[in-house]
Scaffold this active site. Structure first.
Site, short mmCIF file in Angstrom:
data_model
loop_
_atom_site.label_atom_id
_atom_site.label_comp_id
_atom_site.label_asym_id
_atom_site.label_seq_id
_atom_site.Cartn_x
_atom_site.Cartn_y
_atom_site.Cartn_z
N GLU A 1 -12.10 -5.35 -6.39
CA GLU A 1 -10.99 -6.17 -6.88
C GLU A 1 -11.44 -7.62 -7.08
O GLU A 1 -12.09 -8.19 -6.21
CB GLU A 1 -9.82 -6.11 -5.88
CG GLU A 1 -8.63 -6.97 -6.32
CD GLU A 1 -7.41 -6.82 -5.42
OE1 GLU A 1 -7.42 -5.92 -4.55
OE2 GLU A 1 -6.48 -7.62 -5.59
N HIS B 1 1.19 -14.52 -4.25
CA HIS B 1 1.82 -13.71 -5.29
C HIS B 1 3.27 -14.13 -5.53
O HIS B 1 3.93 -14.61 -4.61
CB HIS B 1 1.82 -12.23 -4.88
CG HIS B 1 0.44 -11.67 -4.65
ND1 HIS B 1 0.22 -10.37 -4.32
CD2 HIS B 1 -0.79 -12.24 -4.72
CE1 HIS B 1 -1.07 -10.15 -4.17
NE2 HIS B 1 -1.71 -11.28 -4.40
N ASP C 1 -6.62 -8.08 -10.49
CA ASP C 1 -5.36 -8.57 -9.95
C ASP C 1 -5.03 -9.81 -10.78
O ASP C 1 -5.81 -10.77 -10.81
CB ASP C 1 -5.55 -8.92 -8.46
CG ASP C 1 -4.27 -9.42 -7.81
OD1 ASP C 1 -3.64 -10.32 -8.37
OD2 ASP C 1 -3.93 -8.91 -6.72
N ASP D 1 -4.12 -17.65 -3.19
CA ASP D 1 -3.69 -16.26 -3.31
C ASP D 1 -2.25 -16.11 -2.85
O ASP D 1 -1.97 -15.61 -1.77
CB ASP D 1 -4.63 -15.37 -2.47
CG ASP D 1 -4.35 -13.90 -2.67
OD1 ASP D 1 -3.50 -13.56 -3.53
OD2 ASP D 1 -4.96 -13.08 -1.97
N TYR E 1 -7.95 -5.06 5.21
CA TYR E 1 -8.38 -6.44 4.95
C TYR E 1 -9.43 -6.92 5.95
O TYR E 1 -10.02 -7.98 5.78
CB TYR E 1 -7.17 -7.38 4.98
CG TYR E 1 -6.20 -7.15 3.86
CD1 TYR E 1 -6.63 -7.21 2.53
CD2 TYR E 1 -4.86 -6.88 4.11
CE1 TYR E 1 -5.73 -7.00 1.49
CE2 TYR E 1 -3.97 -6.65 3.07
CZ TYR E 1 -4.41 -6.72 1.76
OH TYR E 1 -3.54 -6.51 0.74
N HIS F 1 -3.71 -5.00 -10.53
CA HIS F 1 -2.64 -5.41 -9.63
C HIS F 1 -1.81 -6.39 -10.43
O HIS F 1 -2.33 -7.41 -10.89
CB HIS F 1 -3.20 -6.08 -8.38
CG HIS F 1 -3.78 -5.12 -7.38
ND1 HIS F 1 -4.46 -5.51 -6.26
CD2 HIS F 1 -3.75 -3.76 -7.35
CE1 HIS F 1 -4.83 -4.44 -5.58
NE2 HIS F 1 -4.43 -3.37 -6.22
N GLU G 1 2.21 -5.94 -6.38
CA GLU G 1 2.15 -6.44 -5.00
C GLU G 1 3.03 -7.68 -4.92
O GLU G 1 2.66 -8.68 -4.31
CB GLU G 1 0.73 -6.79 -4.61
CG GLU G 1 -0.25 -5.62 -4.71
CD GLU G 1 -1.70 -6.05 -4.50
OE1 GLU G 1 -2.43 -5.31 -3.84
OE2 GLU G 1 -2.08 -7.13 -5.02
N HIS H 1 -5.77 1.19 -1.13
CA HIS H 1 -6.38 -0.11 -0.81
C HIS H 1 -6.95 -0.03 0.61
O HIS H 1 -6.33 0.53 1.50
CB HIS H 1 -5.30 -1.19 -0.89
CG HIS H 1 -5.84 -2.59 -1.01
ND1 HIS H 1 -6.67 -3.15 -0.07
CD2 HIS H 1 -5.65 -3.53 -1.96
CE1 HIS H 1 -6.97 -4.39 -0.45
NE2 HIS H 1 -6.37 -4.65 -1.59
N HIS I 1 -11.70 -5.65 -1.53
CA HIS I 1 -12.15 -7.00 -1.87
C HIS I 1 -13.64 -7.05 -1.54
O HIS I 1 -14.04 -6.64 -0.44
CB HIS I 1 -11.38 -8.04 -1.05
CG HIS I 1 -9.91 -8.06 -1.35
ND1 HIS I 1 -9.05 -8.99 -0.84
CD2 HIS I 1 -9.14 -7.24 -2.13
CE1 HIS I 1 -7.82 -8.75 -1.28
NE2 HIS I 1 -7.85 -7.69 -2.05
N HIS J 1 -4.92 -13.08 -8.86
CA HIS J 1 -6.26 -13.52 -8.43
C HIS J 1 -7.07 -14.06 -9.62
O HIS J 1 -7.72 -15.11 -9.51
CB HIS J 1 -7.02 -12.35 -7.80
CG HIS J 1 -6.38 -11.82 -6.55
ND1 HIS J 1 -6.89 -10.75 -5.86
CD2 HIS J 1 -5.27 -12.22 -5.88
CE1 HIS J 1 -6.12 -10.50 -4.81
NE2 HIS J 1 -5.12 -11.37 -4.80
N ARG K 1 -4.42 -3.27 9.65
CA ARG K 1 -4.74 -4.39 10.56
C ARG K 1 -5.58 -3.97 11.75
O ARG K 1 -5.87 -4.77 12.62
CB ARG K 1 -3.45 -5.06 11.04
CG ARG K 1 -2.76 -5.80 9.91
CD ARG K 1 -1.60 -6.64 10.40
NE ARG K 1 -0.87 -7.17 9.27
CZ ARG K 1 0.11 -6.53 8.64
NH1 ARG K 1 0.49 -5.34 9.06
NH2 ARG K 1 0.70 -7.08 7.61
ZN LIG Z 1 -3.62 -11.32 -3.48
ZN LIG Z 2 -4.43 -7.33 -5.26
#
Ligand SMILES: [Zn+2]
Ligand SMILES: [Zn+2]
Length: 277
Positions: A145, A230, A179, A228, A72, A215, A260, A69, A109, A182, A37
């Site tokens: 991804e 999960h 994923d 999105d 973000y 994923h 995830e 990963h 991403h 996704h 973050r």
């Molecule tokens: Zn996701």
């Molecule tokens: Zn993912």
């Protein structure tokens, strides 16, 4: 061999991740290499690097079993030049960390056009950024991804992923990560083994030899909603049969498959189910 496990926390220390994964029974895992973050983080000390490498060895993991990963915050396709540079430098820093830790992949991403540029132009910006990253850190393999296609996010179709790779001169270091949540949200129905097989055949047709990771997430919303969200395996709209099918197919051997899923308490069970232990 199947490399299956959750995205584990690095809180406290990077070198705790491997032990956390082993306790869950995982044969592979995902992780961030820093606080995802924040834009900037302290460089890795040589002690941290040694401890991390030793922790992998002690817990029986190799670099091929891990899928790091990125943050973000990073948007390699940002049409604002300043902001894209900031993202690119952060991405290159992350690649350097991956390299120092002795790891192989960096999952990310692709990027977003943030409604300031046409989608095709954004794909070109992503490719341009990636090419520079490949030049600057030659020993790390970036993994694009697939996204759910929420908002202005790019990379929600196999064609878009293929276009980015083509515009990077088909560099052999570039890979993709599917994923499952996704892909399903992007409109690829994989809610049965038969449908999943057709989809992964299509992946191989459009992006031959590029699959570097999965994923494994069930999805809260029905197919094609671009949401999105999960869900734990078997509790969502994709269903358990698809995940059991994936974990039985030799084509998914030797690539990290990372859970995830939202309920951490189920991770040992989910992993055991997929590894059929
Ligand atoms: Zn996701
Ligand atoms: Zn993912």
């Amino acid at each position: 061999m199947f490399y299956i496990g959750p995205h584990v926390s690095i809180s406290g220390s990077l070198s705790l991740a491997a032990e956390r994964a082993r306790k869950i029974g995982a044969s592979g895992f995902g992780l961030f290499t820093r606080n995802q973050r924040q834009w900037v983080s302290k460089p890795l000390s040589s002690e941290e690097i040694v401890l991390f490498r030793r922790s992998l060895e002690d817990n029986g993991y190799t670099r091929d079993m891990l899928l790091p990963h990125d943050s973000y915050l990073i948007n390699l396709g940002n049409p604002d030049d300043e902001k894209r540079k900031k993202s690119l430098y952060a991405f290159i820093e992350e690649e350097r960390r991956v390299s120092q830790l002795g790891l192989r992949y960096l999952n990310f991403h692709p990027g977003s056009h943030v409604n300031q540029i046409d989608p095709d132009g954004c794909l070109s910006l992503i490719a341009e950024s990636l090419q520079e990253a490949l030049e600057r850190v030659p020993d790390v393999e970036p993994v694009l991804e697939i996204t759910a296609g929420m908002g202005s996010n790019m990379g929600s179709s196999l064609e878009e992923l293929a276009t980015i790779i083509e515009r990077c001169g088909n560099d052999s270091r570039l890979g993709i990560c599917i994923d499952t949540c996704h892909a399903f949200q992007a409109g690829y129905d994989i809610s049965s083994p038969r449908k999943a097989e057709a989809f992964f055949d299509l992946v191989e047709e459009k992006l031959p030899g590029r699959l570097r990771g999965l994923h494994l997430n069930d999805a809260k919303a029905p197919c094609g909603r671009h949401l999105d969200r999960h869900e734990s395996l078997g509790k969502g709209q994709i269903g358990l049969d698809t995940f059991l099918w994936i974990s039985s197919q030799t084509r998914f051997e030797n690539i990290p498959m990372v859970l995830e899923t939202p309920d951490e308490t189920l991770w040992p069970e989910e992993v055991a189910l997929l590894l059929q232990r």
